[in-house]
Design an enzyme around this catalytic site. Structure first.
Site, short mmCIF file in Angstrom:
data_model
loop_
_atom_site.label_atom_id
_atom_site.label_comp_id
_atom_site.label_asym_id
_atom_site.label_seq_id
_atom_site.Cartn_x
_atom_site.Cartn_y
_atom_site.Cartn_z
N GLN A 1 3.70 7.29 2.61
CA GLN A 1 2.96 6.43 3.54
C GLN A 1 2.89 5.03 2.92
OE1 GLN A 1 0.81 7.88 6.68
NE2 GLN A 1 2.95 8.47 6.45
N SER B 1 1.58 10.98 8.29
CA SER B 1 2.23 11.94 7.39
C SER B 1 3.03 13.02 8.08
CB SER B 1 1.18 12.58 6.49
OG SER B 1 0.91 11.67 5.45
N ARG C 1 -3.67 16.02 13.09
CA ARG C 1 -2.48 15.42 12.47
C ARG C 1 -1.98 16.23 11.29
NH1 ARG C 1 -6.61 11.45 11.30
NH2 ARG C 1 -7.43 11.62 9.21
N ASP C 2 -0.78 15.90 10.83
CA ASP C 2 -0.14 16.43 9.62
C ASP C 2 0.42 17.84 9.88
OD1 ASP C 2 -1.12 14.04 8.67
OD2 ASP C 2 -2.83 14.96 7.65
N ASN D 1 0.15 5.61 0.30
CA ASN D 1 -0.70 6.80 0.22
C ASN D 1 0.18 8.05 0.21
OD1 ASN D 1 -1.02 5.76 3.14
ND2 ASN D 1 -2.08 7.67 3.44
N ASP D 2 -0.03 9.01 1.07
CA ASP D 2 0.51 10.36 0.89
C ASP D 2 2.01 10.44 0.60
OD1 ASP D 2 -1.91 10.39 2.19
OD2 ASP D 2 -1.24 11.58 3.89
N TRP E 1 0.82 -1.22 0.00
CA TRP E 1 0.00 0.00 0.00
C TRP E 1 0.85 1.26 0.00
CZ3 TRP E 1 -5.13 1.63 0.33
CH2 TRP E 1 -5.34 2.92 0.84
N ILE F 1 -13.31 31.44 6.22
CA ILE F 1 -13.31 31.22 4.78
C ILE F 1 -14.58 31.77 4.15
CG2 ILE F 1 -13.55 29.35 3.10
CD1 ILE F 1 -11.38 27.93 4.56
N GLU F 2 -14.39 32.55 3.10
CA GLU F 2 -15.53 33.13 2.40
C GLU F 2 -16.36 31.99 1.79
OE1 GLU F 2 -16.16 35.73 -1.59
OE2 GLU F 2 -14.25 35.96 -0.55
C1 FRU Z 1 -4.21 11.58 4.35
C2 FRU Z 1 -3.94 10.92 5.70
C3 FRU Z 1 -3.21 11.86 6.63
C4 FRU Z 1 -2.55 10.91 7.58
C5 FRU Z 1 -2.16 9.77 6.68
C6 FRU Z 1 -2.26 8.43 7.30
O1 FRU Z 1 -4.41 10.65 3.35
O2 FRU Z 1 -5.13 10.46 6.29
O3 FRU Z 1 -4.07 12.78 7.26
O4 FRU Z 1 -1.46 11.46 8.25
O5 FRU Z 1 -3.05 9.83 5.56
O6 FRU Z 1 -1.75 7.45 6.44
#
Ligand code: FRU
Length: 507
Positions: free
Chosen positions: A54, A98, A159-160, A37-38, A35, A209-210
């Protein structure tokens, strides 16, 4: 990738299954197996580009997240490096989520989210430091350095990280979160040393935010705050991913000014990529030559059983060079280095006008297509990719302008990308698209990169990333059409794209 190129991993059944999948891209980065992701920790360090991501090496599901790592000297060919971070006991026992890399007086330092739901509902802020070539990392014994969200807020997630240093040398970071009933929020912290953090307040909330722009979600994931050169001091751009109660909706951006205590927006929230969740959690960095370069995660659009059978999930977008146009909108283009993968001079396909259709003689599932022309009011330009000879399978990209010339709209139609689908098959074929900027004389510059199941479309700099999974082996054709008086495609070039060779994958 041929089996022989897998080298030491060629006996690994899971890896073999993944690389034999006809839907696995060849010139986009994918994890060795399992897998992805980010994108995380993007940087150019001592001249070398680093892509962390990720990663679950044990299966194509989001679990037990590690930081995978690959390096490149040209942003095109990537070499696997050892896994940078793996879950351990304590703050990140269920995942190293992330984060980013900063240069702390010469020491590469990862700021990431530790995931340990047993210790509380949300994530925490952790740090790790690396060696000179960023291949070995040690976690700080005092992790987490921020143990949870600021008290007094009913938060959704936490997070992040996006970090910067002010003129006095103090570190700042914003972390993504959401406040129940109020919407997304960025919490702002400062620190003299990346270890002791002081909560400064909310940096931006949904209430600032508008209304009327793209929906910003109930939680903001993966904030990425950076400055792009414009006249004067430049324009600050905030990108984040809108999440809604567990659903990864879409990435958005807002321009404005990075204030000392707040982000001051000067626009509404806009969609970053019309592929929505197929360009999720983007992150960017400034290369040594000054370019701002962004990567995003393209999620799968096929059902879970097909993902499990394939043994892999998730594609990294091509690196994109970001700029702002005169309207203040973000413009994205694959970095120029991508062109090195084009095979030969490309096929110059004859120009076409209203009512005409042309089929390129170049076919393939790895293509780079450029189509430039004029879109007149009431007209439409269309590119059909992954088209079978009988047209039973086809993925259709159109740019159309309203009869009054008021708006030009990019659309992607995936309903016939695969011809063997029953209703409820679990393939995502939702129509994607939205308005694009166009000059008064109707100039359109289209670029489409096809890489097996991965599709990246750029229409006058507006990106749309998506996934398609044709079932027919002959779904490799490219056709173009024009309709509407005054509309034309004057320059059409189609290249086959080489695989971005990767000698040996390291899991
Ligand atoms: C975004 C996310 C982040 C997190 C990560 C976990 O896709 O959910 O917010 O840190 O992926 O894998």
């Amino acid at each position: 990738m041929s089996v022989s190129q897998v080298g030491a991993r060629s006996h690994d059944g899971v890896t073999l299954t993944a690389i034999q999948d006809p839907h696995r891209p060849s010139f986009h980065f994918t994890s060795p197996v399992g897998w992805l992701n980010d994108p995380n920790g993007l940087c150019q360090w001592d001249g070398v580009y680093h892509l962390f991501y990720q990663y679950n090496p044990d299966g194509p599901v989001h679990a037990d997240i590690h930081w995978g790592h690959a390096t490149s000297t040209d942003l095109v060919h990537w070499i696997d490096a050892p896994v940078a971070l793996a879950p351990s006991t304590g703050a990140d026992s269920q995942g190293c989520w992330s984060g980013v890399i900063v240069d702390d007086a010469g020491t590469p330092t990862i700021i990431y989210s530790g995931h340990n739901p047993d210790a509380g509902r949300t994530q925490t802020c952790c740090i790790a430091t690396g060696n000179a070539d960023l291949t070995a990392w040690g976690k700080d014994p005092n992790n987490p350095v921020i143990p949870g969200p600021p008290p007094g807020h009913d938060v959704t997630e936490f997070r992040d990280h996006s970090l910067w240093k002010d003129a006095a040398g103090k570190w700042h970071q914003v972390m993504g979160s959401g406040i129940r009933g109020e919407g997304g929020v960025l919490f702002h912290y400062s620190s003299p040393d990346l270890r002791a953090w002081t909560f400064e307040g909310t940096y931006l909330t949904g209430r600032d935010i508008e209304p009327g722009g793209a929906y910003p979600g109930t939680t903001w994931e993966c904030p990425d705050l950076f400055t792009l050169p414009t006249q004067g001091a430049g324009t600050d751009v905030l990108v984040f991913s809108a999440w809604d109660e567990g659903i990864t909706l879409h990435p958005v951006y807002i321009t404005g000014q990075r204030g000392a205590q707040n982000f001051i927006p000067n626009t509404q929230v806009r969609h970053l990529d019309y592929g929505l969740r197929h360009f999720y959690a983007p992150q960017s960095f400034t290369a040594d030559d000054g370019r701002r370069i962004q990567f995003g995660w393209a999620q799968e659009a096929r059902p879970q059983d097909a993902i499990l059978a394939a043994g892999w999930s998730g594609v990294m977008s091509l690196p994109r060079h970001l700029t702002l146009n005169d309207a203040g909108h973000l413009i994205a283009a694959p970095v120029a280095e991508t062109d090195a993968l084009r095979i030969g001079a490309g096929e110059a396909v004859p120009a076409i006008g209203p009512g005409e259709r042309v089929r390129a003689t170049t076919v393939g599932d790895q293509l780079d297509i450029i189509a430039r022309g004029i879109l007149a009011p009431g007209g439409e330009l269309a590119i059909y990719v992954r088209t079978s000879s009988d047209h039973a399978e086809s993925t259709v990209i159109t740019v159309a302008q309203t009869a009054d010339g008021g708006e030009a709209v990019l659309r992607l139609d995936r309903r016939n990308s695969r011809s063997d689908l029953d209703a409820g098959s679990g393939y995502d074929t939702v129509e994607l698209g939205g308005p694009i900027d166009i000059s008064d004389n109707g100039e359109v510059d289209l670029r489409v990169l096809v890489d097996h199941s991965m599709l990246e479309i750029f229409a006058n700099g507006q990106p749309l990333t998506a996934r398609v999974y044709p079932s027919r082996h002959d779904a490799t054709g490219v056709e173009l059409t024009v309709s509407g008086e005054g509309s034309l495609l004057t320059e059409i070039t189609v290249w086959q794209m080489a695989q971005a060779e990767q000698a040996e994958r390291v899991r």
